[in-house]
Design a protein around this motif. Structure first.
Motif, PDB file in Angstrom:
ATOM      1  N   LYS A  30      83.931  78.365  58.524  1.00 20.72           N
ATOM      2  CA  LYS A  30      84.500  77.265  57.745  1.00 20.72           C
ATOM      3  C   LYS A  30      83.488  76.152  57.477  1.00 20.72           C
ATOM      4  CE  LYS A  30      89.254  77.875  59.450  1.00 20.72           C
ATOM      5  NZ  LYS A  30      90.341  77.249  60.247  1.00 20.72           N
ATOM      6  N   ASN A  76      85.101  78.570  63.165  1.00 18.92           N
ATOM      7  CA  ASN A  76      84.636  77.251  62.717  1.00 18.92           C
ATOM      8  C   ASN A  76      83.262  77.311  62.074  1.00 18.92           C
ATOM      9  OD1 ASN A  76      86.511  74.874  63.413  1.00 18.92           O
ATOM     10  ND2 ASN A  76      86.607  76.099  65.282  1.00 18.92           N
ATOM     11  N   VAL A  93      82.479  73.975  59.779  1.00 16.26           N
ATOM     12  CA  VAL A  93      82.678  72.844  60.689  1.00 16.26           C
ATOM     13  C   VAL A  93      81.541  72.785  61.700  1.00 16.26           C
ATOM     14  CG1 VAL A  93      84.232  71.798  62.375  1.00 16.26           C
ATOM     15  CG2 VAL A  93      85.169  72.997  60.386  1.00 16.26           C
ATOM     16  N   ALA A 130      85.106  70.603  67.452  1.00 17.30           N
ATOM     17  CA  ALA A 130      85.273  71.017  66.057  1.00 17.30           C
ATOM     18  C   ALA A 130      86.545  70.428  65.466  1.00 17.30           C
ATOM     19  CB  ALA A 130      85.295  72.541  65.965  1.00 17.30           C
ATOM     20  N   GLN A 131      87.635  70.481  66.219  1.00 15.67           N
ATOM     21  CA  GLN A 131      88.894  69.922  65.720  1.00 15.67           C
ATOM     22  C   GLN A 131      88.804  68.409  65.598  1.00 15.67           C
ATOM     23  OE1 GLN A 131      91.650  71.570  64.568  1.00 15.67           O
ATOM     24  NE2 GLN A 131      92.167  69.477  63.918  1.00 15.67           N
TER      25      GLN A 131
END
Length: 315
Positions: free
Chosen positions: A267, A264, A269, A238-239
């Motif tokens: 958000k 996530n 993502v 995800a990052q």
């Protein structure tokens, strides 16, 4: 004179006896009140064999197994399934009443390990091993896991799906049944699956997923859906998607219900995540093994099911 002397001796003896009995009764009551409660008798001693990787999934299995053992007056010890350590091969010499095994090796080697158990009652969790006389299995139906992944992948739109599966040594059960998972995906997507599923595999390094994504998009830029089978890989990916500015362009389906994954998903993502109830697997395994030990019979399989986590399911 002798009469009074004898009477005095008798009275003194009776008083001494009464004092002694009173003291004995008092000491007895004090001992009963201060003595610890008698421990509940342990009915069985079971052994749980897991991979050395102690991530949140395997920790959940241990928690569920220990809770069930406490309820059923059983003791449970945790061991490694690594063949180098030779613990599972020695199980038949330990005198345990039953074993729970989470295999992660190739089926042929895992079957040889299980055969060495002899007559010890055994239950398999998380990854089934085909055998002439199958052992009871506790876990998820991985074809259904793949089918649900395929359905989630198809929710992204009406276009063709080019899908990559990222298996992991940190979640060996799904990798062991990867053919079933991919059959389920293909069955759900049908003609929308524009190319054969591309498979990748990460190691125990939590940063391996980041490196894999960089390699993946250099060599396979057409991939538009990525499915992860480990929670640590999901969070790391995800990052990486944020860093690579690919959020919204690539659909990610994760694994697990960790707070970082849920955040996530909120958000946007990560599109969704597949969650398996590890505690229930551990609990049902001990329950099935207890029944097998007591009666000689238990259910051939217990499907613990899966949970879909997406933005609609999060408050």
């Amino acid at each position: 004179m002798k009469y009074f002397l004898r009477a005095g001796i008798v009275c003194f003896s009776l008083l001494s006896l009464g004092t002694f009995l009173g003291s004995f009764y008092l000491v007895r009551n004090l001992y009963i009140q201060s003595a610890p409660e008698t421990a509940t008798a342990i009915n069985y001693h079971f052994s749980l064999y897991l991979p050395d990787n102690r991530n949140s999934f395997f920790t959940g299995i241990i928690d569920g197994a220990e809770r069930a053992a406490s309820e059923m007056n059983a003791a449970i010890s945790i061991h490694s399934i690594d063949p180098v350590k030779n613990e599972l091969e020695m199980a038949s010499y330990t005198g345990v009443d039953g074993v729970i095994v989470c295999p992660y090796l190739e089926d042929a080697l895992a079957r040889r390990q299980m055969d060495k158990l002899g007559q010890i009652p055994a239950v398999i969790i998380n990854h089934n091993i085909p055998n002439d006389q199958p052992w009871p299995f506790i876990g998820t139906n991985n074809f259904d896991v793949g089918r649900r992944i395929g359905m989630l992948s198809g929710n992204a739109g009406d276009g063709p799906i080019r899908l990559a599966m990222v298996y992991s040594d940190k979640s060996p059960g799904i990798y062991g049944e990867r053919e079933l998972v991919e059959m389920g995906i293909a069955a759900a997507l049908g003609d929308r699956l524009a190319a054969p599923i591309t498979g990748f595999r990460t190691n125990l390094n939590p940063l391996d997923a980041e490196e894999l994504l960089y390699r993946l998009f250099r060599s396979n830029p057409d991939i538009n859906t990525i499915v992860f089978t480990d929670s640590s890989d999901t969070i790391a990916a995800a990052q990486t998607l944020v860093d690579m500015n690919l959020v919204g362009r690539v659909q990610v389906i994760g694994f697990g219900a960790d707070p970082g994954i849920e955040e996530n998903i909120r958000k946007g993502v990560i599109a969704s995540s597949i969650a398996i109830d590890a505690e229930r697997i551990g609990y049902e395994a001990v329950r099935s093994l207890t029944a097998l030990r007591r009666t000689g019979y238990t259910a051939a399989s217990v499907d613990t099911g899966i949970q879909i986590i997406d933005r609609s399911s999060l408050k």
